[in-house]
Design an enzyme around this catalytic site. Structure first.
Site, PDB file in Angstrom:
ATOM      1  N   LYS A 185       0.987  -0.910   0.156  1.00 14.64           N
ATOM      2  CA  LYS A 185       0.101  -0.087  -0.256  1.00 14.64           C
ATOM      3  C   LYS A 185       0.945   1.452  -0.032  1.00 14.64           C
ATOM      4  O   LYS A 185       0.664   2.150  -1.349  1.00 14.64           O
ATOM      5  CB  LYS A 185      -0.476   0.255   1.315  1.00 14.64           C
ATOM      6  CG  LYS A 185      -2.036   1.057   1.269  1.00 14.64           C
ATOM      7  CD  LYS A 185      -2.596   1.716   2.206  1.00 14.64           C
ATOM      8  CE  LYS A 185      -1.308   2.952   3.419  1.00 14.64           C
ATOM      9  NZ  LYS A 185      -1.975   3.047   4.333  1.00 14.64           N
ATOM     10  N   ASP A 204      -5.913   1.064   0.925  1.00 14.22           N
ATOM     11  CA  ASP A 204      -6.199   1.493   2.299  1.00 14.22           C
ATOM     12  C   ASP A 204      -7.889   0.622   2.290  1.00 14.22           C
ATOM     13  O   ASP A 204      -8.172  -0.170   1.414  1.00 14.22           O
ATOM     14  CB  ASP A 204      -6.012   2.819   1.766  1.00 14.22           C
ATOM     15  CG  ASP A 204      -7.309   3.564   1.928  1.00 14.22           C
ATOM     16  OD1 ASP A 204      -7.939   2.891   1.015  1.00 14.22           O
ATOM     17  OD2 ASP A 204      -7.928   4.668   2.211  1.00 14.22           O
TER      18      ASP A 204
END
Ligand code: SF4
Length: 287
Positions: A185, A204
């Protein structure tokens, strides 16, 4: 939907009386509460009419949530709703964005943006961070939560960047993934938002939840969600898609009590945890 007619609240079970098709609008009269909510809804938030492509997809036998026409319609509506969104983390360099992203775990961007200006004033370079014992950073990042681990990650990443990458944040995913505290991420945020490289899709908490609600994935693991999204979203939309969905999660599609009544994606969203619906809800689909 005919003018002046607002669908009633759906049953908690997700079952809709008098709904014969997935997109059949309901015709019950609106309650006073719904009318006042509808009046306060922003103009942009009106559900877009179904495009020909979506109608065609719906009329086809069997519902395929990842049909290219449906995915294209979702992307189109996100574009209309969030035309020029970018990363909400304040930063002036790849290093600042990397630090801000590490600090954003289990925190909010607003919270991180409150901390980072003073942090980067105090320690203006990656070398300044690399020279710190990680304990020294803890008070500065305390308010973002998990401050001990985050301090270790930030100082550890700085040390490695200075030692192995000449003080420059690498623009390569494999190298980024060698930094402490950096998983896909964070690497995707830095690569996409700073280097403009679409190597993956940022997953996310918002992208996780909304991709599931929109049935773009059935997975729960962020890496598997990313793989699913990479298969169905054109690569040139990976960066913008993440930004748009993150904004959608902040503005309307909340984890609890999403504002479905104001959502332009409402009539193509069948999530079982919607708060309001004009279409059939799929009970097992939750964010
Ligand atoms: S759950 Fe509600 S707010 Fe979220 S995408 Fe679906 S209709 Fe929109």
């Amino acid at each position: 939907m005919p003018r002046g007619v607002v669908p009633r609240q759906p049953a908690r079970t997700g079952r809709q009386d008098k709904v014969s098709g997935a997109l059949t609008p309901m015709s019950a009269k609106p309650s006073q509460k719904q009318l006042s909510r509808a009046k306060t809804a922003p103009v942009k938030a009106k559900a877009a009419p179904l495009s020909k492509a979506t109608k065609a997809a719906k009329s086809a036998k069997g519902y395929n949530p990842i049909a290219p026409e449906r995915v294209a319609e979702i992307l189109k509506r996100l574009n209309e709703l969030y035309p020029q969104v970018t990363c909400a983390l304040t930063h002036k360099s790849a290093w600042e964005l990397l630090v801000a992203t590490i600090l954003s775990a289990q925190s909010t961007d607003v919270n991180v943006n409150r901390v980072t200006p003073e942090l980067f004033r105090k320690y203006p370079t990656v070398e300044a961070f690399a020279a710190l014992p990680h304990e020294q950073l803890e008070p500065d990042v305390r308010s973002t939560g998990f401050f001990r681990n985050k301090s270790k990650s930030v100082v550890g990443a700085a040390k490695k960047i200075v030692a192995d990458f000449g003080g420059q944040v690498p623009d390569d995913i494999d190298k980024l993934l060698t930094l402490p505290g950096v998983a896909r991420k964070t690497a995707n945020v830095v690569l996409g938002s700073w280097f403009k490289k679409a190597v993956g899709v940022v997953v996310d908490t918002h992208v996780h939840r909304i991709s599931r609600r929109l049935e773009l994935t059935k997975e729960n693991d962020p890496q598997k969600i990313e793989q699913d999204l990479m298969k169905i979203i054109p690569q040139d939309r990976w960066i913008l898609f993440s930004h748009q969905v993150i904004w959608h999660g902040r503005k309307l599609c909340f984890a609890r009590k999403p504002k479905c009544v104001e959502c332009p994606l409402e009539n193509i969203c069948h999530a079982g945890d919607k708060t309001w619906s004009t279409v059939e809800m799929h009970k097992k689909v939750v964010g």
